[in-house]
Design a protein around this motif. Structure first.
Motif, PDB file in Angstrom:
ATOM      1  N   SER A 168      -3.857  -2.501  -2.502  1.00  0.00           N
ATOM      2  CA  SER A 168      -2.684  -3.017  -2.023  1.00  0.00           C
ATOM      3  C   SER A 168      -2.177  -4.181  -3.031  1.00  0.00           C
ATOM      4  O   SER A 168      -1.085  -4.530  -3.298  1.00  0.00           O
ATOM      5  N   ARG A 169      -3.257  -5.130  -3.410  1.00  0.00           N
ATOM      6  CA  ARG A 169      -3.061  -6.233  -4.094  1.00  0.00           C
ATOM      7  C   ARG A 169      -2.519  -5.646  -5.603  1.00  0.00           C
ATOM      8  O   ARG A 169      -1.488  -6.323  -6.070  1.00  0.00           O
ATOM      9  N   ILE A 170      -3.133  -4.871  -6.074  1.00  0.00           N
ATOM     10  CA  ILE A 170      -2.891  -4.052  -7.312  1.00  0.00           C
ATOM     11  C   ILE A 170      -1.383  -3.679  -7.431  1.00  0.00           C
ATOM     12  O   ILE A 170      -0.675  -3.838  -8.158  1.00  0.00           O
ATOM     13  N   ASN A 171      -1.086  -2.856  -6.440  1.00  0.00           N
ATOM     14  CA  ASN A 171       0.332  -2.354  -6.187  1.00  0.00           C
ATOM     15  C   ASN A 171       1.415  -3.578  -6.157  1.00  0.00           C
ATOM     16  O   ASN A 171       2.417  -3.475  -6.691  1.00  0.00           O
ATOM     17  N   ALA A 172       0.985  -4.441  -5.404  1.00  0.00           N
ATOM     18  CA  ALA A 172       1.984  -5.655  -5.238  1.00  0.00           C
ATOM     19  C   ALA A 172       2.246  -6.557  -6.406  1.00  0.00           C
ATOM     20  O   ALA A 172       3.284  -6.818  -6.924  1.00  0.00           O
ATOM     21  N   CYS A 173       0.870  -6.595  -7.423  1.00  0.00           N
ATOM     22  CA  CYS A 173       1.208  -7.378  -8.481  1.00  0.00           C
ATOM     23  C   CYS A 173       1.794  -6.427  -9.480  1.00  0.00           C
ATOM     24  O   CYS A 173       2.809  -6.920 -10.273  1.00  0.00           O
ATOM     25  N   GLY A 174       1.733  -5.053  -9.477  1.00  0.00           N
ATOM     26  CA  GLY A 174       2.300  -4.259 -10.250  1.00  0.00           C
ATOM     27  C   GLY A 174       4.071  -4.186  -9.970  1.00  0.00           C
ATOM     28  O   GLY A 174       4.650  -4.080 -10.895  1.00  0.00           O
ATOM     29  N   SER A 175       4.330  -4.475  -8.877  1.00  0.00           N
ATOM     30  CA  SER A 175       5.783  -4.531  -8.455  1.00  0.00           C
ATOM     31  C   SER A 175       6.271  -6.143  -8.755  1.00  0.00           C
ATOM     32  O   SER A 175       7.347  -6.262  -8.417  1.00  0.00           O
ATOM     33  N   LYS A 176       5.457  -6.837  -9.083  1.00  0.00           N
ATOM     34  CA  LYS A 176       5.844  -8.205  -9.237  1.00  0.00           C
ATOM     35  C   LYS A 176       6.440  -9.104  -8.068  1.00  0.00           C
ATOM     36  O   LYS A 176       7.308  -9.592  -7.855  1.00  0.00           O
ATOM     37  N   LYS A 204       4.349  -3.571   3.472  1.00  0.00           N
ATOM     38  CA  LYS A 204       4.064  -2.528   3.987  1.00  0.00           C
ATOM     39  C   LYS A 204       3.984  -1.225   3.038  1.00  0.00           C
ATOM     40  O   LYS A 204       3.125  -0.298   3.045  1.00  0.00           O
ATOM     41  N   GLU A 205       5.070  -1.070   2.231  1.00  0.00           N
ATOM     42  CA  GLU A 205       4.998  -0.105   1.102  1.00  0.00           C
ATOM     43  C   GLU A 205       3.897  -0.158   0.296  1.00  0.00           C
ATOM     44  O   GLU A 205       3.568   0.907  -0.123  1.00  0.00           O
ATOM     45  N   HIS A 206       3.374  -1.352  -0.071  1.00  0.00           N
ATOM     46  CA  HIS A 206       2.205  -1.512  -0.767  1.00  0.00           C
ATOM     47  C   HIS A 206       1.044  -0.798  -0.234  1.00  0.00           C
ATOM     48  O   HIS A 206       0.120  -0.010  -0.888  1.00  0.00           O
ATOM     49  N   VAL A 207       0.591  -1.053   0.873  1.00  0.00           N
ATOM     50  CA  VAL A 207      -0.425  -0.591   1.742  1.00  0.00           C
ATOM     51  C   VAL A 207      -0.416   0.887   1.859  1.00  0.00           C
ATOM     52  O   VAL A 207      -1.350   1.511   1.640  1.00  0.00           O
ATOM     53  N   LEU A 208       0.808   1.500   2.207  1.00  0.00           N
ATOM     54  CA  LEU A 208       0.962   3.033   2.282  1.00  0.00           C
ATOM     55  C   LEU A 208       0.645   3.397   1.081  1.00  0.00           C
ATOM     56  O   LEU A 208       0.056   4.586   1.030  1.00  0.00           O
ATOM     57  N   ALA A 209       1.156   3.163   0.067  1.00  0.00           N
ATOM     58  CA  ALA A 209       0.925   3.777  -1.348  1.00  0.00           C
ATOM     59  C   ALA A 209      -0.524   3.605  -1.669  1.00  0.00           C
ATOM     60  O   ALA A 209      -1.127   4.540  -2.128  1.00  0.00           O
ATOM     61  N   ALA A 210      -1.285   2.362  -1.230  1.00  0.00           N
ATOM     62  CA  ALA A 210      -2.698   2.582  -1.521  1.00  0.00           C
ATOM     63  C   ALA A 210      -3.396   3.350  -0.665  1.00  0.00           C
ATOM     64  O   ALA A 210      -4.597   3.945  -1.121  1.00  0.00           O
ATOM     65  N   ALA A 211      -3.047   3.339   0.582  1.00  0.00           N
ATOM     66  CA  ALA A 211      -3.616   4.232   1.335  1.00  0.00           C
ATOM     67  C   ALA A 211      -3.577   5.904   1.098  1.00  0.00           C
ATOM     68  O   ALA A 211      -4.911   6.346   1.040  1.00  0.00           O
ATOM     69  N   LYS A 212      -2.675   6.085   0.294  1.00  0.00           N
ATOM     70  CA  LYS A 212      -2.707   7.635  -0.302  1.00  0.00           C
ATOM     71  C   LYS A 212      -3.603   7.701  -1.223  1.00  0.00           C
ATOM     72  O   LYS A 212      -4.261   8.823  -1.465  1.00  0.00           O
ATOM     73  N   VAL A 213      -3.560   6.728  -2.306  1.00  0.00           N
ATOM     74  CA  VAL A 213      -4.586   6.773  -3.295  1.00  0.00           C
ATOM     75  C   VAL A 213      -6.144   6.908  -2.708  1.00  0.00           C
ATOM     76  O   VAL A 213      -6.839   7.717  -3.242  1.00  0.00           O
ATOM     77  N   ILE A 214      -6.113   5.786  -2.024  1.00  0.00           N
ATOM     78  CA  ILE A 214      -7.785   5.470  -1.298  1.00  0.00           C
ATOM     79  C   ILE A 214      -8.074   6.867  -0.573  1.00  0.00           C
ATOM     80  O   ILE A 214      -9.312   7.385  -0.969  1.00  0.00           O
TER      81      ILE A 214
END
Length: 88
Positions: free
Chosen positions: A58-66, A72-82
């Motif tokens: 989730s932290r990586i996703n948030a940093c990627g989108s600056k 919530k969107e970062h966590v959901l995207a990370a959950a799919k990957v994990i």
């Protein structure tokens, strides 16, 4: 040396796993299972590792989108990957 300049004494903080809660949940869901005594600790450890991986992704996703805040969107995207990675 004065007391204030010395290194503070370490306090042993015990963080216990909720063993009784986990055993109760296992018995309710699957009463026919015969589990080893330390299996609840393994389940707790697995859950902690999953949450840690989820937080990192989730932290990586948030940093990627600056974005400075994990949304919530970062966590959901990370959950799919994990979850895809953990399927094996």
């Amino acid at each position: 040396m004065a007391l204030s300049t010395t290194v503070s004494q370490r306090k042993m903080i015990r963080r216990k796993a909720p063993r009784g809660f986990l055993k109760r949940i296992f018995k309710r869901q699957k009463p026919h299972l015969r589990l080893e005594t330390s299996s609840d600790l393994l389940v707790h450890l697995n859950c902690l590792l999953f949450v840690h991986r989820l937080a990192e992704e989730s932290r990586i996703n948030a940093c990627g989108s600056k974005c400075g805040v994990i949304k919530k969107e970062h966590v959901l995207a990370a959950a799919k990957v994990i979850l895809k990675k953990s399927r094996g």
